[in-house]
Design a protein around this motif. Structure first.
Motif, short mmCIF file in Angstrom:
data_model
loop_
_atom_site.label_atom_id
_atom_site.label_comp_id
_atom_site.label_asym_id
_atom_site.label_seq_id
_atom_site.Cartn_x
_atom_site.Cartn_y
_atom_site.Cartn_z
N LEU A 56 0.77 -1.15 -0.02
CA LEU A 56 0.14 -0.06 0.11
C LEU A 56 1.07 1.33 -0.06
CD1 LEU A 56 -2.45 -0.79 2.90
CD2 LEU A 56 -3.13 -0.92 0.44
N LEU A 64 -0.68 9.00 0.34
CA LEU A 64 -0.32 10.40 -0.33
C LEU A 64 0.96 10.83 0.29
CD1 LEU A 64 -3.69 12.09 -0.47
CD2 LEU A 64 -2.34 10.69 -2.21
N THR A 73 5.93 9.80 0.29
CA THR A 73 4.78 8.77 0.23
C THR A 73 5.40 7.67 1.24
OG1 THR A 73 5.85 7.46 -1.55
CG2 THR A 73 4.17 9.39 -2.18
N LEU A 97 -6.23 -7.94 -4.64
CA LEU A 97 -5.93 -7.54 -3.57
C LEU A 97 -6.96 -8.23 -2.43
CD1 LEU A 97 -4.87 -3.98 -3.82
CD2 LEU A 97 -3.68 -5.83 -3.74
N LEU A 131 -4.99 -6.79 3.90
CA LEU A 131 -4.65 -5.35 4.16
C LEU A 131 -5.12 -4.69 5.52
CD1 LEU A 131 -4.84 -4.35 0.22
CD2 LEU A 131 -2.77 -4.70 1.74
N VAL A 156 -3.57 8.95 4.32
CA VAL A 156 -4.29 8.56 3.18
C VAL A 156 -3.87 7.71 2.38
CG1 VAL A 156 -5.75 9.45 1.30
CG2 VAL A 156 -5.69 10.73 3.35
N ILE A 157 -4.52 6.33 2.28
CA ILE A 157 -4.12 5.32 1.38
C ILE A 157 -4.49 5.48 -0.01
CG2 ILE A 157 -4.20 2.78 1.04
CD1 ILE A 157 -2.93 3.40 3.69
N HIS A 158 -3.69 5.59 -0.84
CA HIS A 158 -4.43 5.67 -2.23
C HIS A 158 -3.97 4.81 -3.30
CE1 HIS A 158 -2.02 8.27 -5.36
NE2 HIS A 158 -1.04 7.74 -4.41
N ARG A 159 -3.33 3.97 -2.85
CA ARG A 159 -3.16 2.82 -4.00
C ARG A 159 -2.52 1.67 -3.31
NH1 ARG A 159 -0.02 5.62 -7.03
NH2 ARG A 159 1.97 4.38 -6.67
N GLY A 160 -3.05 0.28 -3.65
CA GLY A 160 -2.42 -1.00 -3.36
C GLY A 160 -2.15 -1.58 -4.60
N TRP A 161 -1.03 -2.83 -4.42
CA TRP A 161 -0.87 -3.53 -5.62
C TRP A 161 -0.05 -4.55 -4.96
CZ3 TRP A 161 2.10 0.69 -4.20
CH2 TRP A 161 3.18 0.80 -4.16
N ALA A 162 0.30 -5.71 -6.00
CA ALA A 162 0.95 -6.86 -5.69
C ALA A 162 1.89 -6.93 -6.93
CB ALA A 162 0.30 -7.98 -5.17
#
Lengths: 375, 475, 117
Positions: free
Chosen positions: A227, A230, A256, A276, A281, A299-305
């Protein structure tokens, strides 16, 4: 299409494939990298970027320490600093049990002759990580560790290898490999390649090559989730790892905050997609909230794997094939291969050019999976 | 309203498509909830229709007030409705979907067997020099201020761009008594000649009469400059004026508000992140989810209705909402194929009527390349302040696609998640490389598609088992 | 930039004024407006500076797409001004780059990161 005189075909344009290509170029061996998407598409381009000797499997420590020396002079190797910063990495103890485990590890490593992991007590810990919750009791620090930018690093290795004459075929899928006389023939979606030596750096897809060589391996495709927040004001320099619970936590140069630590997404290897798992998470978020109260309102603004390979013993396969001549493996880094990238490429090049490596790679032999039945 | 843990159909977005889809679904006896980011139904086209302070009906016009009927039908339907609710993820969970959403600062995960995305459109990025200055905003934004707050431009205002909405807004401001100094029309000179072959269809469409009357009204009320070739917003820290070029002649005019509009494009962040297939729509110069004539996407169970599946306007959206609901009900085994097809006859007829003239509008108002593909120091990515020059220089380094560009320059990685730069980045890379936008592709978008706080995420329930247990007992 | 339509009060007698502060200064906001609309009603075009270059920005899309209207509301930074209804007693601050973030996220056991060497 021909391999245009390349001696070596490397399957997989991740960091390890690019690093092997670069080190081969430095040794004067022409290589061609076949990549099914684009260079750095999966784990190599989107991992957490940890340059970490801390908390390594003991078998990996000699390689990790040698790699760290390369990282500290990475610009000399690839003409790019790769965004490498060395603020150290710290594994925090949250309670007495964590502390005991970490102090035992320090003692064991010292007995083995290693001094790169050092116990620090609470006051030094809070001096180095002021934002850390006060319930923490100490930690192990690897002072010379750090972090780099994964995609930039992989791209830099590729660019330097290319500048030295190596060839990269992106968007090209390997369909099969076969032996013809003393050569390897690689059938690809863009035609047939022929070479003397084959290198398997195919990451999460490397087991298909092994199966074709008659040495199946128990490889699992995983997608460690991450994750990012900002931008926040600078509050953290070292990378912080958990001890009793999975966490990798770092603030990037632009501000970030990157939250990882090995919680896994669902992976579809065929479609090359990840999905996800937000409950997992959420558990990461709880860990972060408890360790770093400053993160509550972040502020969480993107998640990936990123998709990569994990072996059952969580150490990679490095070295020659056990069944076929002139084939070398470098895969299965089990979510901690980024730091090793610069050195494993060199090991592979040494194996190809001299038949041996100065570093102890016996624990990584594919032979340890002999007898594994293919799924 | 408190959302239940499971629905047959979850509809996302309370514009015409979502309102119609939810009302139709509930009429068929399905368990349905409609969730929407805004505080009141209507979407952007009928924004604030139940709350607007603008009660003098000729200001916003009959087409706006038509939405009252739609909202009333939705409210009568009894469908579940959760306003101020932001969906930030939709993932597959066995044979259902898990939807992550936030409402009043609290996040939760709910499940639905079918999901209808009715997430609408957004204004197309219009990257010109100075477009990040305070005092520059989209024309749609100013229209939202009018509809929702009764605020109208009060100083020296310039409208710029192309498309029917620009003239509609000009007409609405005028009707509200606000003055527009100048309208800079960027529709390329000579475009009319190119699109005449589509004209008969347009003339026969319900839009034609309104279009002509809007144009005539605007011409009476304000200075209109046609064939504008370049526009810059000028100022330091805030807008002071507008520089524009037409017929090779450049002039500056003072302005404290510049309203930009270059048409609308589908909002694809959610459908892209879910993994639905998309394609490049050359006629509308945008990426569009690939759907069949029910709105069904490449992912079974995800259906898209309205402008989110391709721009066609409010009345088409309403018909497509009904069709999406029929499809979802049929997929749930709730409606036989023959019933579905029979019930689809009326909405399909509506759809045909309201799609008439679309080709003409698309062809006439396709923004000129110079207003889609900027150069030099013009900012492309507003969040990370990345310029067109940086992008073209990075292409020269060997960067071939938007996802690699993200890694190089951080474009698309700021809070808007590429909504205001994605199309520009694709077209810029495509132009530099001499390949098509289709081949160049688009950003891979990631959940959460709208930001959530770490605290909200941390507060999600640990496991599903407690929720599941309750549901099983009920069943 | 923007002015209120003059005859609104007559149509909506129940539209109350809400007492809020903008950067510490009192302002009478209209119930039903968003925070971003309130800033425009107060005559402000800008609402923040960017964390990258410190450039001034104002609300741009008013529909939750552009994230240019980020402000600090009641101490919480990064709030989308165009999506949040203004409320009685609300403290609205224009957001300065990334700096506001930690102050609002609260002290870590009594310490803010800025307080550290």
């Amino acid at each position: 299409m021909s391999a245009a005189g390349a001696d070596v075909v490397i399957i997989g344009g991740g960091l390890h494939g690019c690093s092997a290509a670069l080190h081969l170029a430095r040794a004067g061996v022409r290589a061609l990298v076949v990549e099914k998407n684009y260079v750095g598409r999966h784990a190599s381009g989107v991992n957490a970027g940890g340059v970490r000797t801390l908390a390594r499997n003991e078998a990996e420590i000699p390689l990790a320490l040698a790699a760290l020396e390369l990282w500290h002079h990475i610009g000399e190797l690839v003409d790019d600093d790769c965004g490498f910063e060395s603020f150290g990495q710290i594994r925090v103890a949250e309670n007495a049990a964590d502390a005991a485990a970490l102090q035992q590890r320090e003692a064991r490593l010292q007995a083995l002759g290693y001094s790169h992991e050092r116990w620090i007590a609470a006051d030094e810990l809070f001096l180095r990580v002021p934002a850390l919750s006060r319930h923490c009791v100490g930690g192990l620090i690897a002072l010379r560790d750090g972090a780099a930018l994964p995609y930039r690093t992989t791209a830099a290795f590729r660019r330097k290898a290319e500048n030295l004459g190596q060839i990269f075929l992106e968007g090209t899928r390997v369909l099969g490999i076969r032996r013809e006389g003393n050569s390897w023939v690689v059938d690809t979606s863009a035609g047939t390649l022929s070479c003397r030596v084959l290198v398997n750096c195919a990451g999460a897809w490397a087991d298909a090559i092994c199966a074709a060589l008659g040495e199946p391996v128990p490889l699992e495709a995983i997608g460690p989730m991450m994750l990012v927040t900002l931008r926040m004001p600078r509050f953290l320099e070292p990378v912080v790892l958990g001890t009793g619970r999975p966490l990798s936590f770092k603030q990037t140069a632009e501000g970030t905050v990157l939250i990882g630590g090995g919680r896994l997404s669902r992976v579809d290897r065929g479609l090359e997609t990840t999905e996800l798992d937000f409950r997992e998470l959420a558990a990461s978020a709880r860990t972060v909230r408890e360790l770093f109260p400053v993160m509550r309102g972040a502020v969480i603004h993107r998640g990936w794997a990123g998709i990569e390979a994990r072996m059952p013993d969580e150490i990679p396969v490095i070295g020659p094939s056990s069944t076929a001549p002139d084939v070398f493996h470098a895969f299965g880094f089990s979510a901690h291969g980024f730091e090793l990238g610069p050195i494993v490429g060199r090991i592979t090049a040494e194996l190809i050019t001299t038949g041996a490596s100065a570093l102890p790679i016996a624990p990584f032999s594919i032979r340890r999976f002999a007898g594994h039945a293919p799924d | 309203m408190t959302l239940a843990s499971r629905y047959d159909i979850l509809v996302i977005g309370a514009g015409p498509a979502g309102l119609a889809a939810a009302a139709e679904s509930v009429a068929m006896g399905l368990r349905v909830a409609l969730v929407d980011e805004q505080g009141a139904p209507g979407g952007q086209i009928y924004r604030a229709i139940t709350t607007t302070p603008v009660q003098q009906r000729d200001v916003l016009g009959a087409d706006y007030w038509y939405g009252e009927k739609l909202v009333a039908a939705f409210e009568r339907s009894g469908a579940g409705y959760s306003p101020r609710t932001t969906v930030w993820a939709v993932t597959r969970e066995a044979d259902e979907f898990q939807i992550g959403l936030s409402c009043d600062g609290g996040a939760q995960l709910i499940r639905a067997r079918q999901v209808i995305l009715a997430t609408g459109a957004q204004e197309r990025p219009f990257p010109i020099p100075g477009w990040t200055l305070p005092g520059v905003m989209t024309a749609g934004a100013a229209q939202i201020l009018l509809k929702s707050a009764g605020l109208v431009p009060g100083g020296t205002t310039v409208l710029a761009g192309s498309g029917p909405l620009l003239y509609l807004i000009a007409a609405q401001f005028t009707a509200a008594g606000a003055r527009v100094e100048c309208l800079l029309d960027t529709t390329p000179a000579g475009r009319w000649r190119d699109v005449l072959r589509h004209a008969p269809d347009f003339v026969a469409s319900p839009y034609a009469a309104k279009g002509w009357s809007m144009l005539r009204a605007a011409q009476r009320m304000m200075r209109i400059v046609k064939g504008v070739e370049q526009i810059s917003a000028i100022g330091a820290g805030k807008l002071d004026g507008v520089r524009f070029t037409t017929g090779g002649h450049t002039q500056d005019i003072p302005a404290d508000l510049l309203l930009l509009h270059q048409g609308v494009v589908p909002g694809i962040n959610l459908s892209n992140a879910i993994g639905c297939a998309h394609h490049w729509d050359a006629a509308q110069a945008c990426f569009t989810p690939t759907v069949d004539d029910w709105g069904a996407t490449s992912i079974p169970g995800i259906t898209i209705a309205g402008d989110a599946a391709g721009i066609a306007g409010a009345r088409s959206a309403e018909a497509r909402g009904t069709l999406a609901a029929l499809h979802a009900a049929s997929a749930l085994g709730h409606l036989r194929t023959a019933q579905r097809d029979a019930q689809a006859v009326a909405p399909r007829r509506e759809l045909e009527r309201w799609n008439r003239g679309r080709k003409f509008v698309d062809a006439l108002y396709l923004p000129a390349p110079e207003f889609r593909i900027p150069t030099g120091d013009t900012i492309v990515c507003r969040c990370e302040e990345v310029t067109a020059r940086q992008v073209t220089e990075t292409v020269a380094l060997g960067c071939t696609g938007p996802n690699q560009m993200k890694s190089f320059l951080r474009c698309g990685m700021g809070p808007c998640q590429g909504r205001l730069c994605g199309l520009t980045i694709t077209e810029l890379i495509a132009k530099e490389r001499g390949v098509s936008p289709a081949e160049t592709g688009y950003y891979r978008l990631r959940f959460p598609v709208k930001p959530i706080t770490l605290g909200e995420l941390a507060a999600l329930p640990q496991t599903d088992s407690s929720v599941d247990a309750v549901v099983r007992i009920k069943r | 930039m923007f002015k209120r339509l003059p005859d609104l009060a007559a149509f909506h007698p129940d539209a109350r004024a809400l007492a809020v502060t903008i950067d510490g200064k009192p302002f009478a906001a209209r119930a039903g407006d968003t925070v971003a609309a309130t800033l425009f009603a107060a005559g402000l075009a800008d609402c923040r500076t960017t964390p990258v270059l410190g450039s001034a920005r104002g609300p741009f899309c008013m529909m939750g797409v552009c994230f240019d209207c980020l402000v600090v509301i009641d101490g919480q930074p990064n709030q989308q001004g165009c999506m949040i209804p203004v409320g009685e007693g609300m403290r609205i601050q224009r957001q300065q780059g990334a700096r506001a973030v930690a102050a609002a996220a609260g002290p870590a056991d009594g310490m803010t990161p800025e307080a550290q060497p």
